[in-house]
Write a protein that holds these residues in place. Sequence first.
Motif, PDB file in Angstrom:
ATOM      1  N   ASN A   1       0.818  -1.205   0.000  1.00 56.83           N
ATOM      2  CA  ASN A   1       0.000   0.000   0.000  1.00 56.83           C
ATOM      3  C   ASN A   1       0.854   1.258   0.000  1.00 56.83           C
ATOM      4  O   ASN A   1       0.439   2.288  -0.566  1.00 56.83           O
ATOM      5  CB  ASN A   1      -0.971   0.019   1.184  1.00 56.83           C
ATOM      6  N   VAL A   2       2.006   1.217   0.613  1.00 52.02           N
ATOM      7  CA  VAL A   2       2.920   2.353   0.524  1.00 52.02           C
ATOM      8  C   VAL A   2       3.278   2.602  -0.936  1.00 52.02           C
ATOM      9  O   VAL A   2       3.276   3.753  -1.408  1.00 52.02           O
ATOM     10  CB  VAL A   2       4.199   2.103   1.353  1.00 52.02           C
ATOM     11  N   LYS A   3       3.550   1.539  -1.672  1.00 51.47           N
ATOM     12  CA  LYS A   3       3.886   1.680  -3.098  1.00 51.47           C
ATOM     13  C   LYS A   3       2.707   2.244  -3.888  1.00 51.47           C
ATOM     14  O   LYS A   3       2.869   3.172  -4.692  1.00 51.47           O
ATOM     15  CB  LYS A   3       4.299   0.323  -3.673  1.00 51.47           C
ATOM     16  N   THR A   4       1.503   1.690  -3.636  1.00 51.73           N
ATOM     17  CA  THR A   4       0.310   2.143  -4.358  1.00 51.73           C
ATOM     18  C   THR A   4      -0.005   3.594  -4.046  1.00 51.73           C
ATOM     19  O   THR A   4      -0.240   4.408  -4.949  1.00 51.73           O
ATOM     20  CB  THR A   4      -0.895   1.268  -3.999  1.00 51.73           C
ATOM     21  N   LEU A   5      -0.021   3.941  -2.771  1.00 50.96           N
ATOM     22  CA  LEU A   5      -0.361   5.311  -2.376  1.00 50.96           C
ATOM     23  C   LEU A   5       0.706   6.305  -2.825  1.00 50.96           C
ATOM     24  O   LEU A   5       0.387   7.450  -3.162  1.00 50.96           O
ATOM     25  CB  LEU A   5      -0.564   5.393  -0.866  1.00 50.96           C
TER      26      LEU A   5
ATOM     27  N   VAL B   1       0.591   5.180  12.570  1.00 47.85           N
ATOM     28  CA  VAL B   1       0.523   5.727  11.214  1.00 47.85           C
ATOM     29  C   VAL B   1       0.682   4.615  10.188  1.00 47.85           C
ATOM     30  O   VAL B   1      -0.010   4.588   9.161  1.00 47.85           O
ATOM     31  CB  VAL B   1       1.598   6.816  11.008  1.00 47.85           C
ATOM     32  N   GLY B   2       1.582   3.680  10.460  1.00 50.57           N
ATOM     33  CA  GLY B   2       1.772   2.550   9.552  1.00 50.57           C
ATOM     34  C   GLY B   2       0.515   1.717   9.405  1.00 50.57           C
ATOM     35  O   GLY B   2       0.174   1.264   8.300  1.00 50.57           O
ATOM     36  N   LYS B   3      -0.187   1.518  10.506  1.00 48.06           N
ATOM     37  CA  LYS B   3      -1.439   0.771  10.456  1.00 48.06           C
ATOM     38  C   LYS B   3      -2.517   1.569   9.710  1.00 48.06           C
ATOM     39  O   LYS B   3      -3.305   0.996   8.944  1.00 48.06           O
ATOM     40  CB  LYS B   3      -1.907   0.431  11.871  1.00 48.06           C
ATOM     41  N   GLN B   4      -2.548   2.868   9.946  1.00 48.08           N
ATOM     42  CA  GLN B   4      -3.546   3.689   9.255  1.00 48.08           C
ATOM     43  C   GLN B   4      -3.329   3.677   7.743  1.00 48.08           C
ATOM     44  O   GLN B   4      -4.293   3.715   6.970  1.00 48.08           O
ATOM     45  CB  GLN B   4      -3.504   5.121   9.802  1.00 48.08           C
ATOM     46  N   ILE B   5      -2.087   3.620   7.315  1.00 49.67           N
ATOM     47  CA  ILE B   5      -1.793   3.541   5.889  1.00 49.67           C
ATOM     48  C   ILE B   5      -2.478   2.328   5.261  1.00 49.67           C
ATOM     49  O   ILE B   5      -2.963   2.387   4.124  1.00 49.67           O
ATOM     50  CB  ILE B   5      -0.269   3.484   5.657  1.00 49.67           C
ATOM     51  N   ARG B   6      -2.578   1.261   6.003  1.00 46.13           N
ATOM     52  CA  ARG B   6      -3.174   0.027   5.482  1.00 46.13           C
ATOM     53  C   ARG B   6      -4.694   0.092   5.378  1.00 46.13           C
ATOM     54  O   ARG B   6      -5.315  -0.817   4.835  1.00 46.13           O
ATOM     55  CB  ARG B   6      -2.760  -1.154   6.373  1.00 46.13           C
ATOM     56  N   THR B   7      -5.302   1.166   5.875  1.00 44.35           N
ATOM     57  CA  THR B   7      -6.758   1.334   5.783  1.00 44.35           C
ATOM     58  C   THR B   7      -7.170   2.323   4.701  1.00 44.35           C
ATOM     59  O   THR B   7      -8.361   2.547   4.500  1.00 44.35           O
ATOM     60  CB  THR B   7      -7.328   1.823   7.136  1.00 44.35           C
ATOM     61  N   ILE B   8      -6.198   2.887   3.999  1.00 43.21           N
ATOM     62  CA  ILE B   8      -6.479   3.921   2.997  1.00 43.21           C
ATOM     63  C   ILE B   8      -6.601   3.305   1.615  1.00 43.21           C
ATOM     64  O   ILE B   8      -5.739   2.516   1.194  1.00 43.21           O
ATOM     65  CB  ILE B   8      -5.395   5.009   3.022  1.00 43.21           C
TER      66      ILE B   8
END
Length: 240
Positions: A29-33, A137-144
């Motif tokens: 998700n970091v890559k996608t976002l 914040v890392g966990k929140q990234i996974r909900t976006i």
Amino acid sequence: MTTNISSYNLSERQVQLDLSVLPYDFEENVKTLSEQARQAWNDVQDLEASACPDNKAQITITMHPSFASQIYFPEEFLLVMGLDCVGVRQVQCFPRDTSSCDTEDGEITVALVCVGKRQDIQAIPGKLEKVVSDTLVGKQIRTIESIEAVSIYDRLDIPNDYFEDHFLVGVYVTPGKTIEESKEDFKNYAQKNDLEVHPNFLVDKDGVFYVLLRGARYKLDAIGDYAYTFCVRVPPLKKA
């Protein structure tokens, strides 16, 4: 539909994000976002400076449908990214973690309407890559679900057969300013684009204030680019 962000009771929320139910893998998700944020930056970097007061532009952060509730509002994520949430819109999307949805229209979720300095929007990919996966914040990234710029086409809703020169414009209140101060900023911007804001008409509803605008239709693109514009519509009394 837009919701006032102040209705989110952030100070009292108690959220424990269960890693087993988070929809997306952190690294993926970091890559996608990051890719989406780069595209958002490409879209906002060419805006006229006058449309970006304090060099701010508007983008949206769409939440995964399972995390659309206000208790999952990613306050810490927005803080790290340098974004202010000015409103919340209900939208429909097709989540990337599923191959099908219950309906052809997708699933209902929320898009957080955010403003941030353009340099902070440009910096989002680099900031994402520095986040540690097991932090909040890392966990929140996974909900976006997505990060996107907002185009004039998302804001302008004027029928092709409408030929009047009056328009209803919804504007988000500038963080740290009053409605009257925000209206004055918008009025000055509109005047620079040969558009006139009615001096007395002002309606405040669901976190957005509405003003009446008069001028040539082709000038509305400038209003669609303005950082705090929510929508441009036909005034109710002008509808056929």
